[in-house]
Design a protein around this motif. Sequence first.
Motif, mmCIF file in Angstrom:
data_model
loop_
_atom_site.group_PDB
_atom_site.id
_atom_site.type_symbol
_atom_site.label_atom_id
_atom_site.label_comp_id
_atom_site.label_asym_id
_atom_site.label_seq_id
_atom_site.Cartn_x
_atom_site.Cartn_y
_atom_site.Cartn_z
ATOM 1 N N ARG A 170 -17.995 -2.732 0.948
ATOM 2 C CA ARG A 170 -18.410 -4.112 1.210
ATOM 3 C C ARG A 170 -17.841 -5.052 0.143
ATOM 4 O O ARG A 170 -17.787 -4.711 -1.043
ATOM 5 N N ASN A 171 -17.404 -6.265 0.579
ATOM 6 C CA ASN A 171 -17.135 -7.360 -0.345
ATOM 7 C C ASN A 171 -17.691 -8.641 0.266
ATOM 8 O O ASN A 171 -18.423 -8.590 1.263
ATOM 9 N N ASP A 172 -17.363 -9.802 -0.293
ATOM 10 C CA ASP A 172 -17.956 -11.056 0.179
ATOM 11 C C ASP A 172 -17.521 -11.429 1.590
ATOM 12 O O ASP A 172 -18.128 -12.308 2.206
ATOM 13 N N HIS A 173 -16.486 -10.770 2.107
ATOM 14 C CA HIS A 173 -15.940 -11.168 3.409
ATOM 15 C C HIS A 173 -16.253 -10.192 4.531
ATOM 16 O O HIS A 173 -15.862 -10.422 5.675
ATOM 17 N N GLY A 174 -16.914 -9.080 4.217
ATOM 18 C CA GLY A 174 -17.272 -8.169 5.295
ATOM 19 C C GLY A 174 -17.540 -6.758 4.818
ATOM 20 O O GLY A 174 -17.622 -6.478 3.615
ATOM 21 N N ILE A 175 -17.667 -5.843 5.802
ATOM 22 C CA ILE A 175 -18.020 -4.455 5.527
ATOM 23 C C ILE A 175 -17.260 -3.558 6.488
ATOM 24 O O ILE A 175 -16.956 -3.959 7.625
ATOM 25 N N GLU A 176 -16.935 -2.339 6.052
ATOM 26 C CA GLU A 176 -16.273 -1.376 6.933
ATOM 27 C C GLU A 176 -16.772 0.029 6.606
ATOM 28 O O GLU A 176 -16.975 0.370 5.440
ATOM 29 N N LYS A 177 -16.947 0.859 7.680
ATOM 30 C CA LYS A 177 -17.386 2.239 7.521
ATOM 31 C C LYS A 177 -16.188 3.179 7.588
ATOM 32 O O LYS A 177 -15.216 2.905 8.276
ATOM 33 N N SER A 178 -16.318 4.288 6.896
ATOM 34 C CA SER A 178 -15.286 5.315 6.960
ATOM 35 C C SER A 178 -15.570 6.271 8.108
ATOM 36 O O SER A 178 -16.646 6.252 8.702
ATOM 37 N N MET A 179 -14.625 7.145 8.405
ATOM 38 C CA MET A 179 -14.854 8.248 9.318
ATOM 39 C C MET A 179 -15.749 9.279 8.614
ATOM 40 O O MET A 179 -15.812 9.328 7.390
ATOM 41 N N LYS A 180 -16.421 10.112 9.410
ATOM 42 C CA LYS A 180 -17.321 11.114 8.838
ATOM 43 C C LYS A 180 -16.532 12.310 8.308
ATOM 44 O O LYS A 180 -15.478 12.658 8.845
ATOM 45 N N VAL A 181 -17.056 12.889 7.232
ATOM 46 C CA VAL A 181 -16.478 14.127 6.693
ATOM 47 C C VAL A 181 -17.580 15.179 6.646
ATOM 48 O O VAL A 181 -18.763 14.872 6.501
ATOM 49 N N LEU A 182 -17.182 16.463 6.784
ATOM 50 C CA LEU A 182 -18.142 17.559 6.853
ATOM 51 C C LEU A 182 -18.189 18.298 5.520
ATOM 52 O O LEU A 182 -17.160 18.756 5.017
#
Length: 385
Positions: A285-297
């Motif tokens: 996350r930063n001031d301009h948005g958020i992003e999720k990663s792919m899942k890892v096992l």
Amino acid sequence: MPEKLDVLSGSCVQIPCAFDVPQDCSTFNSTVITSGVWIKESPYFGGRLNIVIFNSSKTYNTYQGKITGNMSWKNCTTVFFNVTSSYTNSYFFRIESRPFSATDPEKSVLIVVRDLPLRPMITVSGEMKEERPVSLNCSAAAPCPKHSPKLTWTLTPENQLQENSDQTKSVLSTVTFTASHLHHEKNITCTAVYPVGTSNKTAEHTMTLNVLFSPKNTSASLSPADPVSVGSCVNLTCSSTANPPVTNFTWFQICGGKPTQVASGQTYTINVTVGDGGMYYCEARNDHGIEKSMKVLLAIEVGMVYTNQAMTGEEPEEPAEDQPEEIHYGEIDFSKLQPKETPAVALDREQGQESEYAEVSVTGRGAQEPPVKTTSGSVSVPRDG
């Protein structure tokens, strides 16, 4: 007049000029032909007529020039042609209108002659953010409006001649595009080409774009990535590209099909227990948005479960190396067995049914089989165990 003008050698220079006469100067008559005089270096020419380089009332002058403004309207704008390096100096303007004449000794223009043009200036209109239109303006001085520079971009521009606050001229070129994170840290160049005589002189300005954008290319990784044993240490690392940089990394574990926040920070270290296995992902996350990663096992090795001797703490008996394990067989005649009467046998006997039952427990090496009920007959089983 402007305080300073940067001029290109071999070109011309236009000096924006206007004057006013105090009201108490009643001798000035705007209907009378008024001459304009340019004096070099000092407003006081006294016996030094050589510093008077231009007089509009004379046919021959030291400097080739022309007053393009209307003196009756108090406009004294002047153009000098074929500028050379010797023109670099301060200049004062004098009004001569019989019987009125005057010079303002506190106001002058500094002309600086250069062999090469000054580089154009690039400015940004507003804040440069992803997915928003942004305009870049390139401005180059045009001291000789009749030979103004041509501006070119590495992108398609729009050109126009504009007048500055000090009445000097410049050429403005604008390029508009939708900003993307792909534009970040890319170079964009504006080039000014000045026609001078039969040749051209160029100057350019390169700007590195600074685009603000939310996290991109967010990914999570494990080290080590292979299945691990309980008690070992695993590092989970989250990486992402953003401008400004990511301010917050958050880790989640999938528990019961739902994400549960388990840690914060770019790196998450786990001393592995049985319950730590499963899927993980991170958020950037930063001031301009958020992003999720792919899942890892995170996979945990399953240990061997031993029975019999292993469960009692004793070492299991191993067969001798290169020696086949002996198996002994015996024979049981179930017709001669006299089993203990069970409730089921008693019930059958009372009901007159002729059935015989026996219970035999069969145990193999390293494993235990459940009791088997069978009718009379014979079966071969290992003698040992």
